[in-house]
Scaffold this motif. Structure first.
Motif, PDB file in Angstrom:
ATOM      1  N   ASP A 171     102.504  51.235   9.639  1.00  0.00           N
ATOM      2  CA  ASP A 171     102.802  49.915   9.076  1.00  0.00           C
ATOM      3  C   ASP A 171     102.027  48.787   9.735  1.00  0.00           C
ATOM      4  O   ASP A 171     102.368  47.610   9.549  1.00  0.00           O
ATOM      5  CB  ASP A 171     104.306  49.619   9.204  1.00  0.00           C
ATOM      6  N   THR A 222      99.035  52.350   2.357  1.00  0.00           N
ATOM      7  CA  THR A 222      99.833  53.049   1.346  1.00  0.00           C
ATOM      8  C   THR A 222      99.465  54.532   1.372  1.00  0.00           C
ATOM      9  O   THR A 222      98.308  54.886   1.131  1.00  0.00           O
ATOM     10  CB  THR A 222      99.568  52.482  -0.064  1.00  0.00           C
ATOM     11  N   VAL A 261     103.326  45.567   7.834  1.00  0.00           N
ATOM     12  CA  VAL A 261     104.142  45.678   6.629  1.00  0.00           C
ATOM     13  C   VAL A 261     105.598  45.502   7.026  1.00  0.00           C
ATOM     14  O   VAL A 261     106.122  46.251   7.858  1.00  0.00           O
ATOM     15  CB  VAL A 261     103.936  47.033   5.931  1.00  0.00           C
ATOM     16  N   LEU A 262     106.261  44.518   6.428  1.00  0.00           N
ATOM     17  CA  LEU A 262     107.670  44.264   6.723  1.00  0.00           C
ATOM     18  C   LEU A 262     108.604  44.919   5.719  1.00  0.00           C
ATOM     19  O   LEU A 262     109.724  45.295   6.048  1.00  0.00           O
ATOM     20  CB  LEU A 262     107.938  42.752   6.746  1.00  0.00           C
ATOM     21  N   LYS A 263     108.149  45.046   4.476  1.00  0.00           N
ATOM     22  CA  LYS A 263     108.981  45.641   3.430  1.00  0.00           C
ATOM     23  C   LYS A 263     108.082  46.201   2.339  1.00  0.00           C
ATOM     24  O   LYS A 263     107.145  45.542   1.898  1.00  0.00           O
ATOM     25  CB  LYS A 263     109.913  44.585   2.827  1.00  0.00           C
ATOM     26  N   ARG A 264     108.348  47.435   1.946  1.00  0.00           N
ATOM     27  CA  ARG A 264     107.608  48.053   0.854  1.00  0.00           C
ATOM     28  C   ARG A 264     108.514  48.163  -0.366  1.00  0.00           C
ATOM     29  O   ARG A 264     109.700  48.494  -0.253  1.00  0.00           O
ATOM     30  CB  ARG A 264     107.131  49.459   1.231  1.00  0.00           C
ATOM     31  N   GLY A 265     107.954  47.899  -1.543  1.00  0.00           N
ATOM     32  CA  GLY A 265     108.733  48.043  -2.763  1.00  0.00           C
ATOM     33  C   GLY A 265     107.833  48.218  -3.969  1.00  0.00           C
ATOM     34  O   GLY A 265     106.636  47.918  -3.916  1.00  0.00           O
ATOM     35  N   THR A 271     106.254  43.652  -2.135  1.00  0.00           N
ATOM     36  CA  THR A 271     105.997  44.099  -0.769  1.00  0.00           C
ATOM     37  C   THR A 271     105.683  42.871   0.075  1.00  0.00           C
ATOM     38  O   THR A 271     105.003  41.954  -0.386  1.00  0.00           O
ATOM     39  CB  THR A 271     104.822  45.102  -0.731  1.00  0.00           C
ATOM     40  N   VAL A 272     106.193  42.849   1.303  1.00  0.00           N
ATOM     41  CA  VAL A 272     106.019  41.689   2.180  1.00  0.00           C
ATOM     42  C   VAL A 272     105.314  42.123   3.460  1.00  0.00           C
ATOM     43  O   VAL A 272     105.671  43.148   4.068  1.00  0.00           O
ATOM     44  CB  VAL A 272     107.376  41.033   2.524  1.00  0.00           C
ATOM     45  N   ARG A 330     103.328  40.558   7.231  1.00  0.00           N
ATOM     46  CA  ARG A 330     103.040  39.446   8.145  1.00  0.00           C
ATOM     47  C   ARG A 330     101.593  39.562   8.598  1.00  0.00           C
ATOM     48  O   ARG A 330     101.125  40.654   8.928  1.00  0.00           O
ATOM     49  CB  ARG A 330     103.963  39.468   9.369  1.00  0.00           C
ATOM     50  N   SER A 360     103.418  34.785   6.286  1.00  0.00           N
ATOM     51  CA  SER A 360     104.136  35.798   5.524  1.00  0.00           C
ATOM     52  C   SER A 360     103.473  35.876   4.157  1.00  0.00           C
ATOM     53  O   SER A 360     103.255  34.849   3.509  1.00  0.00           O
ATOM     54  CB  SER A 360     105.610  35.416   5.369  1.00  0.00           C
ATOM     55  N   THR A 372     103.598  37.687   0.393  1.00  0.00           N
ATOM     56  CA  THR A 372     104.354  38.446  -0.595  1.00  0.00           C
ATOM     57  C   THR A 372     103.389  38.990  -1.636  1.00  0.00           C
ATOM     58  O   THR A 372     102.617  38.240  -2.240  1.00  0.00           O
ATOM     59  CB  THR A 372     105.407  37.560  -1.275  1.00  0.00           C
TER      60      THR A 372
END
Length: 292
Positions: free
Chosen positions: A20, A59, A103-107, A111-112, A114, A128, A130
């Protein structure tokens, strides 16, 4: 993109910190400065590009027999930076820079990440980012805006950056064509006016893309110049929204402010493409020029 813009967005992977985290190196040319300081929108454009490259690099490649993983990878591949929120801790130099991405959040939808811009071991700007799919379909609603009566291409009465006194401070002319609306830039006539500046911009030789839209969201001279508040207006915080990829041709921008305080002011950018469609927006908090 032009050579200067291409160089600015050319990043080299230098380290990975697990699944990440990744670090890139890049270089900021003196072209991307306002006076002696790095142009905030140019740096934020680098941040956006670093986030996109990191999402690709981090990814995982899906297994052939894993449809869900393929769906996830396809979703990530379609994403662009749609929101970049940057805190300017100190002014970067036109020099080498490292961009550390986490990577703070995967979706599948959002995806977010920093992104920290670091020079000489010091974090200069932290952001940050997005990531999501850009808009492509027609909007459900588009209200009137400050650019509705602005022609698609700059008129002969416009103030071109190249060869103008503005170019003595704004050095982006090697990378962009920019024309300011003379009507909304009265300082060139020694006059004052409302804190509104309109103009036209495009990268030299090529068409704009979503990364260029990020630069445009901080390209106007500070609107407080129209109030005879001259000098460097340091950006404290800048948030940019990329709504969709722009059509070819000139982009039109407008910078406005509703509240100019004694110490700080907000400045909003609206950017539309050659079809009149909103492609990007931003809001920044900046300091009133020193001594004012």
């Amino acid at each position: 993109m032009t050579a200067k813009l291409t160089e600015l967005l050319t990043l080299t992977e230098v380290a990975r910190g697990g699944p990440d985290s990744i670090t890139y190196s890049g270089h900021i040319d003196p072209t991307f400065t306002i006076g002696p300081k790095v142009h905030g929108g140019s740096l934020q454009m680098m941040v956006a590009k670093a986030a996109r490259e990191a999402l690709t690099a981090l990814t995982p490649a899906p297994a052939m027999d894993d449809p869900a993983a393929h769906e996830f990878a396809d979703a990530a591949a379609a994403m662009i930076p749609v929101a970049i929120s940057s805190d300017y801790l100190t002014a970067p130099d036109a020099a080498a820079v490292e961009l550390g991405v986490t990577v703070l959040k995967r979706g599948r939808t959002v995806t977010v990440l920093r992104v920290d811009a670091v020079q000489n071991g010091r974090t200069m700007v932290t952001s940050s980012v997005t990531m999501a799919r850009p808009d492509t379909a027609p909007s459900h609603h588009s209200g009137p805006n400050v650019l509705d009566d602005t022609p698609v291409e700059p008129p002969e009465t416009g103030i071109a950056l190249d060869g103008s006194p503005v170019a003595e401070v704004n050095h982006l002319g090697a990378a962009i064509d920019m024309v300011l609306d003379a009507e909304t830039f009265p300082m060139v006539r020694g006059e004052t006016g409302e804190p509104v500046v309109r103009g036209w911009i495009r990268p030299k030789e090529l068409d704009p893309d979503e990364y260029f839209s990020v630069l445009v969201c901080d390209v106007s001279p500070p609107v407080v110049f129209n109030l005879a508040l001259y000098g460097w207006a340091p950006t404290v915080q800048l948030t940019t929204y990329v709504r969709r990829r722009p059509a070819p041709g000139w982009l039109r921008f407008a910078a406005t402010s509703a509240e100019v305080g004694p110490g700080m002011f907000e400045e909003d950018h609206l950017v539309v493409d050659s079809t009149g469609t909103v492609v990007a927006q931003s809001r920044q908090l900046a300091l009133i020029p020193a001594g004012r």
